[in-house]
Enzyme design. Structure first.
Site, PDB file in Angstrom:
ATOM      1  N   LYS A  82       0.837  -1.203   0.000  1.00  0.00           N
ATOM      2  CA  LYS A  82       0.000   0.000   0.000  1.00  0.00           C
ATOM      3  C   LYS A  82       0.875   1.256   0.000  1.00  0.00           C
ATOM      4  CE  LYS A  82      -3.777  -2.581   2.085  1.00  0.00           C
ATOM      5  NZ  LYS A  82      -4.593  -2.954   3.249  1.00  0.00           N
TER       6      LYS A  82
ATOM      7  N   GLN B  49      -4.655  -1.497   9.530  1.00  0.00           N
ATOM      8  CA  GLN B  49      -4.609  -2.835   8.941  1.00  0.00           C
ATOM      9  C   GLN B  49      -5.185  -3.866   9.919  1.00  0.00           C
ATOM     10  OE1 GLN B  49      -3.704  -3.394   5.808  1.00  0.00           O
ATOM     11  NE2 GLN B  49      -3.960  -5.607   5.914  1.00  0.00           N
TER      12      GLN B  49
ATOM     13  N   ASP C   5     -11.042   2.843   4.211  1.00  0.00           N
ATOM     14  CA  ASP C   5     -11.525   1.462   4.039  1.00  0.00           C
ATOM     15  C   ASP C   5     -13.048   1.367   3.958  1.00  0.00           C
ATOM     16  OD1 ASP C   5      -9.598  -0.641   3.981  1.00  0.00           O
ATOM     17  OD2 ASP C   5      -9.087  -0.243   6.076  1.00  0.00           O
TER      18      ASP C   5
END
Ligand code: GUN
Length: 295
Positions: A59, A103, A126
């Protein structure tokens, strides 16, 4: 000839997520060059999970490629939940940061819902914040979770019509199974969600025009379950006995499918591309033009 050979469609297609993701990144790079702001993404990782470390590294690399500013914050599990909440609070206040991602999974003992809920919903790269999950459910504008968004983009790139199709989603996680089921339903597919307690999984999958496998078990979906001509989306990223990365879908399923995503090179790169796209969108809405070039 056995039943599987008889059922073979004329030519199965591999759905190239790697190429589509590269095209999306190239487009974002051009957009950033022409923008008067610089999107900033913060990626927070806790603990030493090897898979999470490599996903986060990918990422951060992708941010650099397209010209986003990025910040990688790595905490040890012993730092505890309050330290993580403090980091999130600082990122919420930081005007150079437009997207925040924590994460998952978090180490044991961390309350994921509490942590995700601490992210400013306007910086939720997200789309996992409960407010955004709810907004998406009732059809309001919200960041779409990256893996499901990438799956829809792959289906659209293949010209797969969803209206009226039977879709079977295997897996009911908050990250993939639940949101992709919701999104497919919103696009007029008839969706069945299967999971570890589903009574006759093979029969459910046999009825499916579109199969999304997100179970996290190597080769779990078997070729004899596949309706000839089905579209198969393999979300799994598993290591087999020899350490090779393999999907949730047995490779022999490809012969039965009209089209199928490979692992690696299918859904995985699209997840990262959609994270960039979500961050771009959040920055476009919420950035101050004076931040151009900010770290
Ligand atoms: N872990 C596995 N997939 C994801 C994802 O898309 N976002 C976050 N935050 N964690 C993940």
């Amino acid at each position: 000839m056995n039943e599987i050979d008889n059922a073979r469609p004329p030519a199965s297609r591999r759905i190239d997520g790697k190429a589509l993701a590269a095209a999306i990144r190239a487009e974002l790079k051009r957009a950033v060059q022409n923008a008067d702001f610089c999107p900033g993404l913060a990626v927070v990782r806790v603990g030493d999970d090897a898979a999470s470390q490599s996903y986060v590294a990918a990422k951060i690399r992708a941010c650099a490629e397209v010209g986003f500013a990025s910040r990688h914050i790595a905490l040890c599990a012993e730092a505890g939940e309050q330290a993580l909440l403090d980091e999130i609070e600082a990122l919420n206040r930081d005007e150079a940061i437009h997207g925040i991602l924590v994460q998952l999974p978090l180490p044991p003992g961390f309350d994921e819902t509490r942590v995700i809920s601490a992210i400013d919903p306007a910086k939720d790269a997200d789309g996992f914040h409960p407010l955004n999950v709810g907004r998406l459910l009732i059809g309001l504008d919200a960041p779409i979770p990256c893996t499901p968004k990438g799956i829809l983009r792959l289906l659209d790139s293949e010209g797969v019509a969803l209206k009226g199709k039977r879709a079977v989603v295997i897996g009911r996680s908050n990250i993939v199974g639940k949101p992709i089921a919701q999104l497919l339903c919103a696009r007029d597919a008839t969706v069945t969600i299967c999971h570890s307690k589903t009574r006759d999984l093979a029969d459910e999958v046999r009825r499916a025009d579109i199969i999304v496998a997100a179970v996290g078990r190597a080769g779990f979906v078997r070729p004899e379950w596949i309706k000839p001509g089905a579209i198969i989306i393999d979300v799994g990223i598993n290591r087999n006995g020899t350490g090779k990365i393999v999907g949730d879908v047995a490779p022999e399923c490809f012969e039965r499918a009209e089209a199928m995503t490979p692992v690696p090179g299918g859904v995985g790169p699209m997840t990262v591309a959609m994270l960039l796209e979500n961050t771009w969108e959040l920055a476009r809405r919420n950035s101050n033009p004076l931040q151009r070039g900010a770290d």
